[in-house]
Design a protein around this motif. Structure first.
Motif, PDB file in Angstrom:
ATOM      1  N   ALA A  41       0.826  -1.206   0.000  1.00 15.89           N
ATOM      2  CA  ALA A  41       0.000   0.000   0.000  1.00 15.89           C
ATOM      3  C   ALA A  41       0.864   1.262   0.000  1.00 15.89           C
ATOM      4  CB  ALA A  41      -0.930  -0.005   1.207  1.00 15.89           C
ATOM      5  N   LYS A  42       1.865   1.296   0.864  1.00 13.85           N
ATOM      6  CA  LYS A  42       2.735   2.475   0.955  1.00 13.85           C
ATOM      7  C   LYS A  42       3.514   2.701  -0.340  1.00 13.85           C
ATOM      8  CE  LYS A  42       3.533   2.654   5.923  1.00 13.85           C
ATOM      9  NZ  LYS A  42       4.517   2.492   7.000  1.00 13.85           N
ATOM     10  N   ASN A  75      -4.464   3.163   0.012  1.00 20.23           N
ATOM     11  CA  ASN A  75      -4.898   3.044   1.389  1.00 20.23           C
ATOM     12  C   ASN A  75      -4.751   1.584   1.812  1.00 20.23           C
ATOM     13  OD1 ASN A  75      -7.165   2.328   3.390  1.00 20.23           O
ATOM     14  ND2 ASN A  75      -7.076   4.562   3.503  1.00 20.23           N
ATOM     15  N   TYR A  76      -4.141   1.370   2.977  1.00 22.13           N
ATOM     16  CA  TYR A  76      -3.904   0.008   3.469  1.00 22.13           C
ATOM     17  C   TYR A  76      -5.192  -0.805   3.565  1.00 22.13           C
ATOM     18  CZ  TYR A  76      -3.368  -3.646   6.971  1.00 22.13           C
ATOM     19  OH  TYR A  76      -3.424  -4.836   7.641  1.00 22.13           O
ATOM     20  N   ARG A  77      -6.226  -0.216   4.123  1.00 18.56           N
ATOM     21  CA  ARG A  77      -7.492  -0.930   4.314  1.00 18.56           C
ATOM     22  C   ARG A  77      -8.089  -1.370   2.965  1.00 18.56           C
ATOM     23  NH1 ARG A  77     -10.420  -1.528   8.768  1.00 18.56           N
ATOM     24  NH2 ARG A  77      -9.432   0.173   9.886  1.00 18.56           N
ATOM     25  N   THR A  78      -7.954  -0.532   1.951  1.00 13.52           N
ATOM     26  CA  THR A  78      -8.457  -0.883   0.625  1.00 13.52           C
ATOM     27  C   THR A  78      -7.693  -2.077   0.061  1.00 13.52           C
ATOM     28  OG1 THR A  78      -9.041   1.435   0.235  1.00 13.52           O
ATOM     29  CG2 THR A  78      -8.942  -0.002  -1.693  1.00 13.52           C
ATOM     30  N   THR A 112     -13.249  -9.118  -0.045  1.00 14.58           N
ATOM     31  CA  THR A 112     -14.452  -8.461   0.457  1.00 14.58           C
ATOM     32  C   THR A 112     -14.809  -7.238  -0.375  1.00 14.58           C
ATOM     33  OG1 THR A 112     -13.178  -7.214   2.073  1.00 14.58           O
ATOM     34  CG2 THR A 112     -14.158  -9.268   2.821  1.00 14.58           C
ATOM     35  N   ASN A 113     -13.842  -6.693  -1.093  1.00 15.17           N
ATOM     36  CA  ASN A 113     -14.080  -5.607  -2.027  1.00 15.17           C
ATOM     37  C   ASN A 113     -13.663  -6.126  -3.395  1.00 15.17           C
ATOM     38  OD1 ASN A 113     -13.922  -3.266  -3.640  1.00 15.17           O
ATOM     39  ND2 ASN A 113     -13.622  -2.006  -1.828  1.00 15.17           N
ATOM     40  N   LYS A 114     -14.591  -6.124  -4.328  1.00 20.37           N
ATOM     41  CA  LYS A 114     -14.339  -6.697  -5.658  1.00 20.37           C
ATOM     42  C   LYS A 114     -13.584  -5.758  -6.587  1.00 20.37           C
ATOM     43  CE  LYS A 114     -16.653 -10.298  -4.471  1.00 20.37           C
ATOM     44  NZ  LYS A 114     -15.952 -11.423  -3.925  1.00 20.37           N
ATOM     45  N   GLY A 143     -13.263   3.183  -8.346  1.00 18.16           N
ATOM     46  CA  GLY A 143     -12.438   3.983  -7.441  1.00 18.16           C
ATOM     47  C   GLY A 143     -11.084   3.374  -7.123  1.00 18.16           C
ATOM     48  N   GLU A 144     -10.624   3.658  -5.909  1.00 15.64           N
ATOM     49  CA  GLU A 144      -9.301   3.183  -5.496  1.00 15.64           C
ATOM     50  C   GLU A 144      -9.229   1.660  -5.482  1.00 15.64           C
ATOM     51  OE1 GLU A 144      -5.887   4.250  -2.311  1.00 15.64           O
ATOM     52  OE2 GLU A 144      -7.866   3.851  -1.449  1.00 15.64           O
ATOM     53  N   ALA A 145     -10.320   1.013  -5.089  1.00 12.80           N
ATOM     54  CA  ALA A 145     -10.323  -0.450  -5.059  1.00 12.80           C
ATOM     55  C   ALA A 145     -10.092  -1.015  -6.459  1.00 12.80           C
ATOM     56  CB  ALA A 145     -11.637  -0.973  -4.487  1.00 12.80           C
ATOM     57  N   HIS A 146     -10.640  -0.372  -7.460  1.00 12.78           N
ATOM     58  CA  HIS A 146     -10.407  -0.823  -8.840  1.00 12.78           C
ATOM     59  C   HIS A 146      -8.941  -0.637  -9.218  1.00 12.78           C
ATOM     60  CE1 HIS A 146     -11.176  -1.700 -13.039  1.00 12.78           C
ATOM     61  NE2 HIS A 146     -10.505  -0.616 -13.338  1.00 12.78           N
ATOM     62  N   ARG A 147      -8.382   0.495  -8.841  1.00 11.75           N
ATOM     63  CA  ARG A 147      -6.963   0.736  -9.146  1.00 11.75           C
ATOM     64  C   ARG A 147      -6.071  -0.285  -8.446  1.00 11.75           C
ATOM     65  NH1 ARG A 147      -9.052   5.860  -8.564  1.00 11.75           N
ATOM     66  NH2 ARG A 147      -8.193   6.164  -6.472  1.00 11.75           N
ATOM     67  N   VAL A 148      -6.430  -0.652  -7.210  1.00  9.34           N
ATOM     68  CA  VAL A 148      -5.669  -1.673  -6.477  1.00  9.34           C
ATOM     69  C   VAL A 148      -5.783  -3.013  -7.199  1.00  9.34           C
ATOM     70  CG1 VAL A 148      -5.575  -3.028  -4.339  1.00  9.34           C
ATOM     71  CG2 VAL A 148      -5.840  -0.554  -4.227  1.00  9.34           C
TER      72      VAL A 148
END
Length: 60
Positions: free
Chosen positions: A21-22, A27-30, A38-40, A44-49
């Motif tokens: 994450a760093k 964001n670490y939680r994302t 749990t997040n598909k 947003g940021e979850a998609h980028r991750v």
């Protein structure tokens, strides 16, 4: 690639979710939520991750 495979790949390289994450500005939680499935990562940021981890294609 599945979230479990991505988690395993990071573990094999010795990279923790915090480090990932760093180093990528997320964001670490994302990151944890995407790795745990749990997040598909639909938007947003979850998609980028998810894209960065190789779970989704760029246009998904």
């Amino acid at each position: 690639m599945t979230p479990q495979e991505a988690k395993q790949k990071l573990a094999e390289k010795g990279i923790t979710a915090v480090d990932y994450a760093k180093s990528n500005g997320f964001n670490y939680r994302t990151v944890v939520c995407v790795l745990n499935g749990t997040n598909k990562g639909r938007y947003g940021e979850a998609h980028r991750v998810a894209v960065a981890l190789g779970l989704k294609g760029e246009a998904a």
